[in-house]
Enzyme design. Sequence first.
Site, mmCIF file in Angstrom:
data_model
loop_
_atom_site.group_PDB
_atom_site.id
_atom_site.type_symbol
_atom_site.label_atom_id
_atom_site.label_comp_id
_atom_site.label_asym_id
_atom_site.label_seq_id
_atom_site.Cartn_x
_atom_site.Cartn_y
_atom_site.Cartn_z
ATOM 1 C CB CYS A 1 -0.966 -0.048 1.178
ATOM 2 S SG CYS A 1 -2.370 1.072 1.024
ATOM 3 C CG HIS B 1 -3.530 -4.117 2.809
ATOM 4 N ND1 HIS B 1 -2.645 -3.641 3.746
ATOM 5 C CD2 HIS B 1 -4.145 -3.029 2.297
ATOM 6 C CE1 HIS B 1 -2.716 -2.321 3.798
ATOM 7 N NE2 HIS B 1 -3.628 -1.924 2.925
ATOM 8 C CD GLU C 1 -1.308 -6.846 4.924
ATOM 9 O OE1 GLU C 1 -1.614 -5.723 5.358
ATOM 10 O OE2 GLU C 1 -0.828 -7.028 3.790
#
Length: 505
Positions: free
Chosen positions: A292, A426, A428
């Site tokens: 990001c 993202h 993750e």
Amino acid sequence: MALHHGTDPYLNTDAGTMSPFEHGEVFVLDDGGEVVPHITDAIQDWIERASKIPVDGKPGEADVCVIELGGTIGDIESMPFIEALGQFAYRVGPDNFCLIHVSLVPVLNVVGEQALEENVKVKLSQFCHVSKDNIITLYDVPNIWHIPLLLRDQKAHEAILKILNLQSVAGEPDLEEWTSRAEICDTVLEPVRIAMVGKYTGLSDSYLSVLKALVHATVAQRKKLLVDWVPAGDLEDTTAKENPDAYKAAWKILKGADGVLVPGGFGDRGVQGKILAAKYARENRIPYLGICLGMQTAVIEFARSVLGLRDANSTEFDNTTKNPCVIFMPEGSKTHMGGTMRLGSRKTYFQVMDCKSAKLYGNKSFIDGNKRFIDERHRHRYEVNPEMVARLESAGLSFTGKDETGQRMEIVELRNHPYFIGVQFHPEFKSRPGKPSPLFSGLIAAACGQLDGFLQGCENKKTIKTIASNDIPTPIMYQNGGATTVASIGKLDGIAIYTECNGVH
């Protein structure tokens, strides 16, 4: 099949404007959900709607929906949510609702927290009106992946199945792989050191999913994760003047890392430090993953250092810059901050196949016609300025992933670098034990000097699902504008192991 559904008890319906220091990490779902409405009926309706959404790529609802109510009992923020679940339990009936309360009962000695003795269980049972057999004790273990084994050994699953009247349809827990993971993890010794350059390093929970994704990737490659926290602001020239010791310490940590990770964030504090971290990684060929804002700062640094655009910046930090590399590109209002994020799962289409990111995703990507794409979750307002893409690419950057319009830059790579990748999304949030995020796996492999072999392994396991355009389900729209999407399939191989690390070294 079980669906896990988490709720954080906040009345704020737009957590996008909250600081991680106040809220902790804001975890994003596929549909863009962050928090729930504050009316008890709406909370119940939302839970029921979410429970009906397929979560494994197959048609049909889940058999069990697990609702995690965050926060602490007694906090005023929790009251409407607790009341909503109380009403919900009454509404659906006793065979359809099982309440599990997690509480701390300290039992300490010189070796750490211990199991509850039987007399303590009896007392808890009497005062809490819970059967003694349904009081499960979890105590200190070598690593967190032993916890499901403790639950199994104390027959927690049998107690839950009995309450939900599912004993006749559920089998024994299949924890063979999980047991192996828990047993092997303590033997992992070879370290890999990752510098985490962020602005919220004073509260590691702000980057909880990033840390977990790093763990998933390192243990799958039989490595022990060491995270070195680098406050981004400490890398800046201002700190060199005001606090030279902190400045020297930050740079020493950065220069001692095997890889650099710059996570997301908002606001201009520490941005120059993130830009300097990207510059260091680029110039010294250190593996780099920017997420990001970490992608945006990498692009800004490249424009300044390679294109010579000294005032290149994001309009988030300087709205008068003559070279706006990053601009405000919301999906909604362009004038209001709240509720303007590009939020939830969105498709990213690979522009070329011969790039590290496409190879890493391998069997986790889809083919739609002649296009190959992935689904990842987003949470941002600013993006790379599409009008500057041609100049950046002519100088050596490669935007290997874009949205369906080609106007939103999703993945950027530096081709002549061992591993330099930035992503607007993202990754993750979709990483799991045994199924680590491909981009985190790539970072760890590169940091260990093993990326070529790892990519070859990904290439040898290409199993890509082909989807005809008319087979893609119509997105279900929610009140925040997000939509569900086709779930990814497949996984990267690797032994799933876990090494617990506090991230402070």
